[in-house]
Scaffold this motif. Structure first.
Motif, mmCIF file in Angstrom:
data_model
loop_
_atom_site.group_PDB
_atom_site.id
_atom_site.type_symbol
_atom_site.label_atom_id
_atom_site.label_comp_id
_atom_site.label_asym_id
_atom_site.label_seq_id
_atom_site.Cartn_x
_atom_site.Cartn_y
_atom_site.Cartn_z
ATOM 1 N N GLY A 111 7.569 47.213 41.693
ATOM 2 C CA GLY A 111 6.150 46.673 41.854
ATOM 3 C C GLY A 111 5.787 45.340 41.295
ATOM 4 O O GLY A 111 5.624 45.069 40.072
ATOM 5 N N PHE A 168 5.908 45.591 47.015
ATOM 6 C CA PHE A 168 7.028 46.741 46.485
ATOM 7 C C PHE A 168 8.247 46.609 47.195
ATOM 8 O O PHE A 168 8.370 46.459 48.352
ATOM 9 C CB PHE A 168 6.178 48.124 46.803
ATOM 10 N N HIS A 219 2.606 52.519 50.591
ATOM 11 C CA HIS A 219 2.552 51.161 49.591
ATOM 12 C C HIS A 219 1.301 50.443 50.104
ATOM 13 O O HIS A 219 0.848 49.819 49.278
ATOM 14 C CB HIS A 219 3.797 50.337 50.137
ATOM 15 N N TYR A 260 -1.526 51.910 48.248
ATOM 16 C CA TYR A 260 -1.301 51.676 46.719
ATOM 17 C C TYR A 260 -1.898 50.264 46.543
ATOM 18 O O TYR A 260 -2.614 49.744 45.529
ATOM 19 C CB TYR A 260 0.231 51.571 46.108
ATOM 20 N N ASP A 261 -1.673 49.116 47.321
ATOM 21 C CA ASP A 261 -2.003 48.083 47.130
ATOM 22 C C ASP A 261 -3.616 47.924 47.402
ATOM 23 O O ASP A 261 -4.011 47.222 46.490
ATOM 24 C CB ASP A 261 -1.383 47.206 48.222
#
Lengths: 139, 139, 139
Positions: free
Chosen positions: B122, B18, B60, B63-64
């Protein structure tokens, strides 16, 4: 400022399908005469999507299986929405993952796309007439 | 009506990342001279996203991990798309969750943001040159 | 080109809620005097969404349960983001599924909607004042 509006109509014979609509949007852009601006392309129904991705049938099968996994169609009783007499609760969820709309830049009279960007209509509750709005704004 | 166009290029050394791009979009806006209108910022590739959220490294990582859970990279054979010789089927799915594009209002020459809104690229299939389109329309 | 800007403020008493905002956006459009163009409606906070779907309470319960399944609020320790002292890691994920913004066409002074399209504010971390931006561009 100029603006142009057109509806694209679909009557998909199956419950779910992905339909390539880039050529239809391209035609709208040509008719509009607009050379700089933005195109909004959105599903006018809430159980369908417009999205941009790859024109590759295997990927579309992957999307279909994945969305069924994230929001299965059955059992119908899984969704409170279906207490209204509908059986499309899943379609309202699938549409949120894939999105309602895309906005595309217009530059020098063309859709300003990367090499593999193509526009699709995603149907999640078909077997009836539904439509997509193409609205172009610019000059 | 004025319009401005710029491409932001990335060559991410890892498969996924990101990248904070708000300052780059801000620069584009300044160069454009546009004070009222809309900015479209979209990935030009179909295995990448542009989205707005928090500039916080822990998020982040969340999110991953979450996207890997929703659409795992392996086994490669999980995705029909990978029968084409690609290994990025997962990236096409992850990109749909995070989105292709954002549209940002321009007011008084500035991006009209809430306190924590920041723009990110992204990347879900990196290790090659890819790009983002910034298109500004207004006056 | 004309432009119009207004903020809609919310103070939701619960952590999560869906609020119907079509009438508020309609009022903004009337005040703007704009008859052809685009409306951007976006959450100005990164733990909230603006989306278009059905004004049906059962569906909203389905969304809530589904989003909790995709990104549970608890345990708080599930999310690295919460190491910052926040407890809203899940809200940042839920917002990505439902989206930050919608763009709506304006045609003949009206929102160019299909029969069931309605605009909602999706709150995923409420109990404080938060806002939505309505930006209208056109003529």
């Amino acid at each position: 400022m100029k603006s142009y509006r057109e509806e694209l109509w679909f009557d998909v014979p199956t419950r779910r399908a992905f339909i390539h609509i880039t050529p239809h949007v391209q035609e709208c852009l040509e008719k509009s005469g607009i050379r700089e601006g933005l195109i909004l392309i959105n599903a006018m129904h809430i159980t369908a999507s417009v999205f941009i991705n790859d024109n590759e049938p295997g990927l579309h099968q992957d999307y279909d299986a994945w969305l069924e996994d994230l929001a299965p169609h059955e059992p119908i009783s899984r969704y409170r929405h279906n207490l209204t007499g509908e059986d499309n609760g899943d379609a309202h969820l699938k549409r949120q993952v894939m999105g309602r709309e895309v906005v595309v830049a217009v530059t020098d009279g063309r859709m300003d796309f990367g090499p593999w960007e193509r526009i699709f209509y995603g149907e999640f509750d078909g077997r009836r007439k539904k439509r997509v709005l193409v609205k172009i704004v610019g000059e």
